[in-house]
Design an enzyme around this catalytic site. Structure first.
Site: not given
Ligand code: ARG
Length: 748
Positions: A143, A228, A257
């Site tokens: 993801f 990532d 984030k």
């Protein structure tokens, strides 16, 4: 009491908002730290923190201040101009990551796009892949975001359905499987793009050594390794970045984030110059990317993380969270996976659908999130207090009990498993006491490798701490010196009897305190950071220590000998105690070593550090008042520490693992002891202390060291461990794994 407005609020949002989410029926209005409050004033513990975006907790005062101050100055200028805020932010980020350049954007997916563009251009310009043939290898179950290109390489139907045609140029391999990765690499492969731990897939932790293996394959085939770390980065897994668990460095790193401090979307692609320099003006950009507001908040977010030791909190509290979850005795749980404060609990959907559990938890005031129908994810703010975390876990346990089927419905009732019993107060008590008594057990210690410095010239001839009294020493110097020799020999013999190998550093005339080898430096992962002494009296030891460590390097005992940076003081393992249980390095400051050493050591070793302020001159090195025992219990002397330090110790260690030293023991320097697995070597121990140690499974060995006590030293000071190492690899997350190979007996 006024009627709740919740149903109307939800209905209104549902009417006007796109239906691309299915939120829990909670309407949040305020947030502070790890707590959220809904419109009716009900409080919730946030164990989700917006998928790691709120790692600093809600409304962190320093971040809110940075945001408002910068907003009042200037917020958005575009990158058509320079601003004062951007340079410092990106400089900090490159220093922390060990990479060279950073390209800021907003949401995480934008930085994934940046990484893809960079990898492709690098493929053409540097690797000379034929035009438009570059490929990027990605993992099944990945993801990385929601853009059309990113969902093009998703393997999840719900993310892709109806969004084609898709971007070509991606190949898949099985996450965690190096053979599958190598098979997917072709001469046209520009990069491997992966999450170090797959988040959305259900907190999937790859096997030990996987990232190292990826690094090796990337080097072998000249392929970029791009990670990532939008969720895993910035402390979430108990390291600044998840790649540090395996001691490797990627060529490119995607962050997001938590980079926005829970206030703004801030993301970044950080890379080596070779990769990033494929972008020239005009080739890529973002109007909001790196705006002054984002840069100010991003910089403050990184600094708060450093100042508050959030990475260490994640490591220590994460160990605690994981071990408590793993001890839950419930057949609903199929697996518990995670690292740091990031855990997925995989449930049997036939017994308890994850969504139903999450809803029940929310009703009880605990917010979490399901993923893939079976996994409950916990990712609390890294600032969470231990007490709040424990309460959240208690509520989770209670909730699972409510889902436990009655024994009659069980297929294998005859196994008479405790878990088959319905929830009763007695059963709850049984579970709790099991949790409390479940303690790690020790395997025989691996052979410890120690260094000691011979005591031939030991005396007390000057005074650099309150214990030292040259005049008193002079009265019976000869006897005291021969006592010292005897004590030192007895200590060395004790170590050898316990299976340790001891290197002896030759003594030097005129440098009596050289006998306190713990101060020579810190050795961790075969890397030595040399001490620089605050007191002039001891500075003469430095060249001898350097020479000895260089000799150890020549013999292959250590790999690297590094200086303490100019202008800083550092008194070695005396002020830097490695805690493998929690995977943190405890550092002491306020008496001898500089406070900044916490950052230096964190960077040198890639480990989280906790800085503890020492306030009592009698306890001038951390090792005089703080000792990590083999099973992770911590013996400490409270009056030696500042209030803040005590708070940190209580939160990170937990009260059940703390042993408070009495005045009597502390003033005999008993805390200054050496732990070798379940054996602990003391210079003194009252009956009370012996009892406390025995109760926790330690064998206490007492070697009197009175002459050294007169210099403020004891067993630990006289010893330096050469073989300390941080664990490598995911599965070895040091829940209860101690440096001498101590591990938790498999739960039930
Ligand atoms: N006299 C020495 C000093 O004050 C004692 C050092 C003890 N070492 C220790 N790691 N606590 O420096």
């Amino acid at each position: 009491m006024t009627r709740s407005t919740t149903p109307e609020t939800i209905a209104r949002e549902q009417q006007f908002a796109a239906r691309n989410y299915a939120p829990l029926p909670v309407v949040l209005e305020r947030g502070h730290g790890e707590w959220l409050t809904d419109v009716d004033g009900k409080r919730y513990l946030d164990l989700m923190s917006a998928y790691s975006a709120v790692s600093h907790g809600h409304a962190h005062p320093r971040l809110v201040r940075a945001l408002t101050e910068q907003a009042q100055r200037v917020a958005v200028t575009s990158r058509a101009y320079h601003t004062a805020a951007l340079g410092p932010f990106l400089e900090k980020l490159t220093r922390l990551t060990g990479l060279e350049r950073a390209l800021p954007a907003n949401g995480g997916a934008e930085s994934v796009e940046t990484a893809i563009k960079a990898a492709r251009r690098w493929g053409y310009q540097v690797k000379k892949i034929p035009q438009d043939r570059a490929e990027i290898v990605v993992a099944r179950g990945n993801f990385h975001g929601r853009s059309t290109t990113i969902v093009s390489f998703s393997t999840e139907d719900s993310y892709r359905d109806g969004f084609g045609p898709f971007t070509p140029g991606f190949r898949h391999f099985d996450f965690g499987d190096l053979a599958s990765l190598e098979a997917a690499i072709t001469p046209n492969t520009a990069a491997v793009l992966i999450e170090p731990i797959q988040g959305e897939a259900g907190i999937v932790v790859p096997p030990d050594g996987f990232l190292r293996g990826v690094r090796a394959l990337c080097d072998k085939h000249r392929v970029l390794m791009i990670l990532d770390e939008i969720q895993s980065g910035l402390g979430r897994t108990g390291r600044w970045f998840a790649f540090q668990h395996e001691g490797i460095k990627p060529d490119g790193l995607i962050l997001g984030k938590a980079l926005g401090g829970g206030l703004l979307p801030v993301s970044c692609f950080v890379a080596t110059a070779e990769v990033m320099d494929v972008f020239e003006p005009g080739s890529h950009g973002s109007t909001f990317g790196g705006n002054p507001l984002a840069a100010a908040v991003g910089l403050e977010a990184l600094e708060v993380m450093e100042d508050e030791g959030l990475v260490a909190r994640s490591a220590a509290l994460g160990s605690h969270l994981l071990s408590r979850l793993r001890q839950i005795d419930s057949r609903i749980i199929r697996a518990v996976r995670g690292r740091g404060l990031w855990v997925g609990v995989d449930l049997d959907p036939a017994l308890a659908p994850a969504r139903a559990v999450v809803e029940r938890l929310a009703a009880k005031g605990v917010l979490s999130k399901d993923t893939h129908e079976t996994v409950i994810r916990f990712a609390p703010p890294l600032t969470i207090s231990r007490a709040a975390l424990d309460w959240g876990i208690d509520v989770f346990i209670e909730t699972l009990e409510e889902f436990e089927p009655a024994p009659a419905h069980k297929a294998d009732v005859n196994q008479a498993d405790v878990t088959a019993l319905p929830a009763t107060p007695r059963r709850k008590a049984a579970m709790k006491s099991q949790r409390d008594t479940q303690r790690p057990t020790a395997r025989p210690a691996t052979r410890a490798h120690l260094m000691m410095s011979a005591p031939d010239h030991f005396e007390v001839s000057y005074k650099i701490n309150p214990w030292m009294d040259p005049e008193h020493w002079a009265v019976s110097a000869e006897r005291l010196a021969s006592d010292a020799k005897r004590g030192w020999q007895a200590l060395k013999l004790t170590y050898e009897r316990l299976g340790a190998r001891v290197e002896v550093q030759p003594p030097v005339r005129g440098l009596p305190d050289m006998v306190f080898t713990a101060n020579a430096g810190l050795v961790l992962d075969r890397k030595v950071t040399l001490a620089r002494f605050l007191c002039r009296e001891r500075q003469g030891e430095q060249p001898h220590n350097r020479a000895f460590f260089e000799a150890l390097r020549a013999r292959g005992v250590v790999d690297e000998v590094i200086d303490t940076p100019a202008g800083l003081y550092f008194e070695g393992a005396g002020d830097a105690i490695w805690d493998r249980q929690r995977s943190v390095l405890w550092t002491g400051y306020g008496q001898r070593s500089s406070r900044e050493m916490q950052f230096v050591l964190a960077e040198t070793y890639g480990v989280p550090t906790v800085a503890l302020e020492l306030v009592d001159p009698r306890f001038y090195h951390l090792d005089t008042c703080f000792c990590v025992l083999g099973r992770g219990d911590v013996l400490y002397y409270r009056p030696a520490f500042s209030e803040r330090a005590l708070g940190l110790i209580e939160d990170l260690v937990g009260r059940d693992r703390l042993i408070e030293a009495s005045d009597e023991d502390a003033c005999h320097l008993a805390v200054n002891s050496v732990a070798l697995g379940d054996d602990a070597v003391f210079c003194h121990a009252t009956e009370t202390l012996r009892g406390q140690l025995a109760e926790r499974g330690y064998r206490t060995h007492v070697v009197p060291l009175d002459s050294f006590n007169r210099s403020g030293g004891a067993a630990y000071c006289l010893t330096l461990r050469l073989d300390l190492s941080t664990p490598v690899g995911a599965a070895k997350q040091p829940i209860f794994v101690e440096d001498d190979a101590v591990e938790l007996r498999a739960a039930a």
